[in-house]
Design an enzyme around this catalytic site. Structure first.
Site, PDB file in Angstrom:
ATOM      1  N   ARG A 231       0.869  -1.171   0.000  1.00 32.45           N
ATOM      2  CA  ARG A 231       0.000   0.000   0.000  1.00 32.45           C
ATOM      3  C   ARG A 231       0.912   1.228   0.000  1.00 32.45           C
ATOM      4  O   ARG A 231       2.016   1.185   0.561  1.00 32.45           O
ATOM      5  CB  ARG A 231      -0.882   0.055   1.264  1.00 32.45           C
ATOM      6  CG  ARG A 231      -2.022  -0.949   1.294  1.00 32.45           C
ATOM      7  CD  ARG A 231      -3.134  -0.593   0.318  1.00 32.45           C
ATOM      8  NE  ARG A 231      -4.263  -1.504   0.405  1.00 32.45           N
ATOM      9  CZ  ARG A 231      -4.450  -2.578  -0.357  1.00 32.45           C
ATOM     10  NH1 ARG A 231      -3.550  -2.893  -1.281  1.00 32.45           N
ATOM     11  NH2 ARG A 231      -5.519  -3.338  -0.220  1.00 32.45           N
ATOM     12  N   GLU A 260      -4.327   7.286  -4.404  1.00 30.50           N
ATOM     13  CA  GLU A 260      -4.661   6.729  -5.732  1.00 30.50           C
ATOM     14  C   GLU A 260      -6.086   7.126  -6.106  1.00 30.50           C
ATOM     15  O   GLU A 260      -6.953   7.116  -5.241  1.00 30.50           O
ATOM     16  CB  GLU A 260      -4.573   5.194  -5.690  1.00 30.50           C
ATOM     17  CG  GLU A 260      -3.189   4.674  -5.420  1.00 30.50           C
ATOM     18  CD  GLU A 260      -3.174   3.159  -5.181  1.00 30.50           C
ATOM     19  OE1 GLU A 260      -4.197   2.495  -5.439  1.00 30.50           O
ATOM     20  OE2 GLU A 260      -2.159   2.649  -4.714  1.00 30.50           O
ATOM     21  N   HIS A 278      -1.930   0.121  -9.675  1.00 32.37           N
ATOM     22  CA  HIS A 278      -2.473  -0.844  -8.693  1.00 32.37           C
ATOM     23  C   HIS A 278      -3.021  -2.088  -9.406  1.00 32.37           C
ATOM     24  O   HIS A 278      -4.220  -2.389  -9.325  1.00 32.37           O
ATOM     25  CB  HIS A 278      -3.565  -0.188  -7.835  1.00 32.37           C
ATOM     26  CG  HIS A 278      -3.751  -0.888  -6.509  1.00 32.37           C
ATOM     27  ND1 HIS A 278      -4.026  -0.217  -5.333  1.00 32.37           N
ATOM     28  CD2 HIS A 278      -3.694  -2.208  -6.172  1.00 32.37           C
ATOM     29  CE1 HIS A 278      -4.142  -1.096  -4.345  1.00 32.37           C
ATOM     30  NE2 HIS A 278      -3.956  -2.314  -4.837  1.00 32.37           N
TER      31      HIS A 278
HETATM   32  P1  NAP Z   1      -0.183 -11.313   5.215  1.00 29.66           P
HETATM   33  O1  NAP Z   1       0.064 -12.737   4.883  1.00 29.66           O
HETATM   34  O2  NAP Z   1      -1.075 -10.983   6.360  1.00 29.66           O
HETATM   35  O3  NAP Z   1       1.239 -10.608   5.409  1.00 29.66           O
HETATM   36  C1  NAP Z   1       1.300  -9.294   5.843  1.00 29.66           C
HETATM   37  C2  NAP Z   1       2.692  -8.929   6.316  1.00 29.66           C
HETATM   38  O4  NAP Z   1       2.544  -7.665   6.981  1.00 29.66           O
HETATM   39  C3  NAP Z   1       3.289  -9.903   7.294  1.00 29.66           C
HETATM   40  O5  NAP Z   1       4.632 -10.106   6.999  1.00 29.66           O
HETATM   41  C4  NAP Z   1       3.124  -9.203   8.621  1.00 29.66           C
HETATM   42  O6  NAP Z   1       4.175  -9.369   9.505  1.00 29.66           O
HETATM   43  C5  NAP Z   1       3.185  -7.750   8.233  1.00 29.66           C
HETATM   44  N1  NAP Z   1       2.531  -6.941   9.271  1.00 29.66           N
HETATM   45  C6  NAP Z   1       1.235  -6.986   9.649  1.00 29.66           C
HETATM   46  N2  NAP Z   1       1.011  -6.106  10.633  1.00 29.66           N
HETATM   47  C7  NAP Z   1       2.208  -5.531  10.904  1.00 29.66           C
HETATM   48  C8  NAP Z   1       2.633  -4.550  11.844  1.00 29.66           C
HETATM   49  N3  NAP Z   1       1.781  -4.007  12.706  1.00 29.66           N
HETATM   50  N4  NAP Z   1       3.932  -4.179  11.833  1.00 29.66           N
HETATM   51  C9  NAP Z   1       4.806  -4.743  10.971  1.00 29.66           C
HETATM   52  N5  NAP Z   1       4.456  -5.684  10.053  1.00 29.66           N
HETATM   53  C10 NAP Z   1       3.174  -6.065  10.033  1.00 29.66           C
HETATM   54  O7  NAP Z   1      -0.822 -10.543   3.986  1.00 29.66           O
HETATM   55  P2  NAP Z   1      -0.635 -10.859   2.438  1.00 29.66           P
HETATM   56  O8  NAP Z   1      -1.722 -11.742   1.988  1.00 29.66           O
HETATM   57  O9  NAP Z   1       0.762 -11.230   2.185  1.00 29.66           O
HETATM   58  O10 NAP Z   1      -0.929  -9.393   1.836  1.00 29.66           O
HETATM   59  C11 NAP Z   1      -0.082  -8.312   2.153  1.00 29.66           C
HETATM   60  C12 NAP Z   1      -0.628  -7.023   1.622  1.00 29.66           C
HETATM   61  O11 NAP Z   1      -0.396  -6.919   0.222  1.00 29.66           O
HETATM   62  C13 NAP Z   1      -2.137  -6.826   1.732  1.00 29.66           C
HETATM   63  O12 NAP Z   1      -2.533  -6.466   3.027  1.00 29.66           O
HETATM   64  C14 NAP Z   1      -2.387  -5.727   0.726  1.00 29.66           C
HETATM   65  O13 NAP Z   1      -2.269  -4.468   1.336  1.00 29.66           O
HETATM   66  C15 NAP Z   1      -1.268  -5.918  -0.277  1.00 29.66           C
HETATM   67  N6  NAP Z   1      -1.802  -6.359  -1.583  1.00 29.66           N
HETATM   68  C16 NAP Z   1      -1.603  -5.557  -2.668  1.00 29.66           C
HETATM   69  C17 NAP Z   1      -2.111  -5.945  -3.896  1.00 29.66           C
HETATM   70  C18 NAP Z   1      -1.898  -5.101  -5.125  1.00 29.66           C
HETATM   71  O14 NAP Z   1      -2.747  -5.114  -5.998  1.00 29.66           O
HETATM   72  N7  NAP Z   1      -0.792  -4.397  -5.230  1.00 29.66           N
HETATM   73  C19 NAP Z   1      -2.833  -7.139  -4.020  1.00 29.66           C
HETATM   74  C20 NAP Z   1      -2.998  -7.925  -2.890  1.00 29.66           C
HETATM   75  C21 NAP Z   1      -2.479  -7.526  -1.676  1.00 29.66           C
HETATM   76  P3  NAP Z   1       4.543 -10.747  10.205  1.00 29.66           P
HETATM   77  O15 NAP Z   1       5.298 -11.484   9.142  1.00 29.66           O
HETATM   78  O16 NAP Z   1       5.375 -10.319  11.338  1.00 29.66           O
HETATM   79  O17 NAP Z   1       3.245 -11.408  10.580  1.00 29.66           O
END
Ligand code: NAP
Length: 312
Positions: A231, A260, A278
């Site tokens: 994000r 955005e 995005h």
């Molecule tokens: P996920 O499995 O929940 O992983 C999220 C990561 O964020 C984990 O490594 C987690 O840390 C970290 N995190 C969460 N809260 C935190 C905090 N308070 N401080 C520091 N680190 C923190 O999620 P995911 O499925 O990989 O998705 C990640 C993100 O990608 C989504 O939330 C979304 O915003 C983004 N995304 C973007 C697109 C796009 O179109 N560009 C598409 C899909 C998703 P830990 O490893 O320590 O648990």
């Protein structure tokens, strides 16, 4: 009786599937809820939500019988989950089905930036290749040092891909994880000092705002390339722009931004960036899978079954 409200700009296929499976009333954004007739708002039990406009307690209160918000997307930072929980409203998202696409795009941004693919493509498309001679040399990406900020589902899919490029994998997360020998860093500054490529795969929202701070960007140094598919809020965007303009880092590949789609116009003047609107999960196949999971969650809720992918 319509018990489902569908918010967002759905593809024709998803809209047809929503109509077929859930017969919802449609609205463009959270700001349109108040305009629905009160008796219709009272009937709504489930909301399928798509988009990045904030959905907060005030909007939820307009739907007094709401029990579920089924988000289209894994990132649900637009939804005030604490407000939903306080009202007994469940939230679901669409994890995992998009990991491959988002990871593919992250790798594509890294290689496009490292190998200078946009200016090189322009070199050919401009028709001036013969007149200008050979395009200059880019940099080798395979075998480089990559740092993943946030080794969650998508971060791990990116790391697996980069490992196949013989890259040295470093990462930071809130705690060390089981990996095939990747190097853990407790904080993002130490990670940035150790790598040339920094790929951001964090959740969005207030807790991770500016996690990639001015100090992290400075620690990456002049050979550094930042890729962000998470994000816009996770990086100090003003510091990133300063670093890109001054050459304090080499470049960036960015799929996400603050505000955005009205992104900071400073991005448009840079020649060391690859920018995407995005597009992380934006393939026909993945969007179909996300839509299916969203509807499956809504149907499970309406049938009184266990939710497939609950958030709260
Ligand atoms: P996920 O499995 O929940 O992983 C999220 C990561 O964020 C984990 O490594 C987690 O840390 C970290 N995190 C969460 N809260 C935190 C905090 N308070 N401080 C520091 N680190 C923190 O999620 P995911 O499925 O990989 O998705 C990640 C993100 O990608 C989504 O939330 C979304 O915003 C983004 N995304 C973007 C697109 C796009 O179109 N560009 C598409 C899909 C998703 P830990 O490893 O320590 O648990």
């Amino acid at each position: 009786m319509t018990t489902v409200l569908a918010i967002g700009t759905y593809s024709d296929t998803d809209r047809a599937a929503l109509e077929n499976e859930l017969a919802p009333v449609f609205a463009n954004g959270p700001g349109d809820i108040a305009a629905l007739p009160e008796d219709q708002r009272r009937q709504i039990r489930a909301l399928t939500f798509m988009g990045h406009h904030p959905l907060g307690g005030a909007e939820m209160d307009l739907l007094p019988n709401l029990g579920l918000i089924a988000n289209f997307g894994v990132g649900y930072d637009a939804i005030d989950v604490a407000a939903a929980t306080a009202r007994g409203i469940k939230v679901t998202n669409t994890p995992d089905v998009l990991n491959d696409d988002v990871a593919d795009l992250a790798v594509a941004l890294l290689i496009a930036q490292g190998r200078q693919m946009l200016p090189a493509a322009d070199w050919v498309s401009s028709g001036n290749w013969a007149a200008r001679g050979n395009f200059g040399l880019a940099r080798k990406v395979s075998g480089g040092r990559a740092g993943i900020v946030g080794l969650g589902r998508i971060g791990r899919a990116i790391a697996n891909r980069l490992a196949a490029f013989d890259m040295e994998i470093h990462y930071t997360s809130r705690r060390e994880k089981e990996t095939p020998g990747w190097t853990y860093h407790a904080d993002p500054v130490s990670l940035a000092e150790a790598v040339d490529y920094l790929i951001v795969a964090l959740v969005g929202g207030p807790e991770t705002e500016n996690h990639v701070s001015k100090e992290v960007i400075a620690a990456l140094g002049p050979r550094g390339i930042i890729v962000n598919i998470s994000r816009g809020s996770t990086i100090d965007e003003a510091a990133l722009l300063d670093a890109l303009e001054s050459g304090a880092i080499a470049g960036a590949g960015l799929d996400v931004f603050l505000n955005e789609p009205d992104i900071d116009p400073r991005f448009l003047k840079l020649d060391n960036v690859v920018l995407q609107p995005h597009q992380g999960s934006a393939t026909v196949e993945t969007r179909a899978a996300m839509g299916q999971l969203q509807r499956d969650n809504a149907r499970a809720f309406l049938n009184g079954d266990a939710l497939l992918t609950p958030v709260n």
